[in-house]
Design an enzyme around this catalytic site. Structure first.
Site, short mmCIF file in Angstrom:
data_model
loop_
_atom_site.label_atom_id
_atom_site.label_comp_id
_atom_site.label_asym_id
_atom_site.label_seq_id
_atom_site.Cartn_x
_atom_site.Cartn_y
_atom_site.Cartn_z
N ASP A 183 51.59 92.39 54.42
CA ASP A 183 52.69 91.67 55.05
C ASP A 183 53.87 92.13 54.34
O ASP A 183 53.83 92.59 53.11
CB ASP A 183 52.57 90.09 54.87
CG ASP A 183 53.65 89.29 55.67
OD1 ASP A 183 54.14 89.82 56.44
OD2 ASP A 183 53.87 88.37 54.87
N ASP A 220 57.52 90.19 54.23
CA ASP A 220 58.33 88.92 53.69
C ASP A 220 57.43 88.16 52.81
O ASP A 220 56.43 87.46 53.19
CB ASP A 220 58.89 88.13 54.84
CG ASP A 220 60.00 88.93 55.54
OD1 ASP A 220 60.62 89.84 54.92
OD2 ASP A 220 60.23 88.87 56.82
#
Length: 259
Positions: free
Chosen positions: A13, A15
């Site tokens: 991922d 963020d």
């Protein structure tokens, strides 16, 4: 328990893992550098459908993270691949920005509000009441309802912003029609990302900061899952979930020597 094969492919991922509120997480630059120097494949995944991979690469580079655009995979890309598989060269009424419209144009979709096959809802910083009303009426008329991701809120420097999941709930409340969410935690997004780099689930790790999207998505896709504590989910919250990550670390800085 069968011992897993060595990790050859990394999914991560963005963020909360590599960046936090627009700033790189300490050690993220070293982690990305080690990935690029290794012979292992990797993709950075994001539910954010606003930006194209090129846009995101430039934004990451401004923060000191040198990531090629080819290594970025967005929920908009996953949505386009899903639609291309389901109804090639179809039509859609789209609420979203360049990250989503670019991907749909590239698969040959017509973007229209005249009897579209789909209503496709993505992220935007300028949700319009007029657009939402149009989407509601098209769904009522029979258009299939697709959304890029179920995230109800997104971060900003001023605080939370309503995101795709919250607006989708508004359309569902008005029409009684639930959308099909393509982005995380749908494991389809990870399978599309792996297919793009010829990766295999038994030799792939997924790094995320959220138990309810990244980790459950990786688990359901059969990946080795790593929770970092630099984002949303904190250590004391892990036991609230009926599943666990394969590994918990403070940040990606702790994973450099594992690449």
């Amino acid at each position: 328990m069968t011992e897993r094969k060595p990790i050859q492919t990394w999914l991560s991922d963005m963020d909360g893992v590599l960046v936090h509120e627009g700033h790189p997480v300490p050690g993220a630059d070293v982690f990305v550098k080690r990935l690029r120097e290794s012979a292992k494949s990797f993709k950075l995944l994001t539910n954010n459908s606003i930006y194209t991979p090129r846009d995101l690469a430039v934004r990451l580079r401004a923060g000191g993270l040198d990531v090629p655009e080819e290594a970025i995979f967005t929920s908009a890309m996953a949505t386009a691949r899903f639609l291309d598989d389901q109804r090639p060269r179809g039509s859609a009424y789209v609420i979203g920005e360049a990250g989503l419209t670019t991907e749909l144009h590239e698969i040959g979709y017509v973007l229209t509000d005249i009897d579209p096959d789909y209503v496709v809802l993505g992220e935007t910083r300028t949700y319009s009441f007029t657009q939402i009303t149009k989407a509601i009426r098209l769904v009522e008329a029979g258009a299939r309802f697709i959304a890029t991701n179920p995230d109800p809120v997104g971060p900003s420097n001023e605080g939370s912003l309503p995101a795709c999941g919250a607006v989708a709930a508004m359309i569902t409340k008005a029409t009684g029609v639930e959308p099909y969410f393509v982005g995380k935690p749908n494991p389809m997004m990870m399978r599309h990302a792996l297919n793009a780099i010829d990766g295999h689930s038994e030799t792939t790790a997924m790094i995320g900061d959220r138990m309810d999207t990244d980790i459950v998505c990786g688990m359901e896709a059969g990946l080795y899952t790593i929770l970092v504590l630099s984002g949303v989910t904190q250590r004391e919250q892990v036991d609230r979930f009926p599943f666990r990550p394969s590994l918990i670390v403070d940040s990606v800085a702790d994973l450099v020597d594992r690449i």
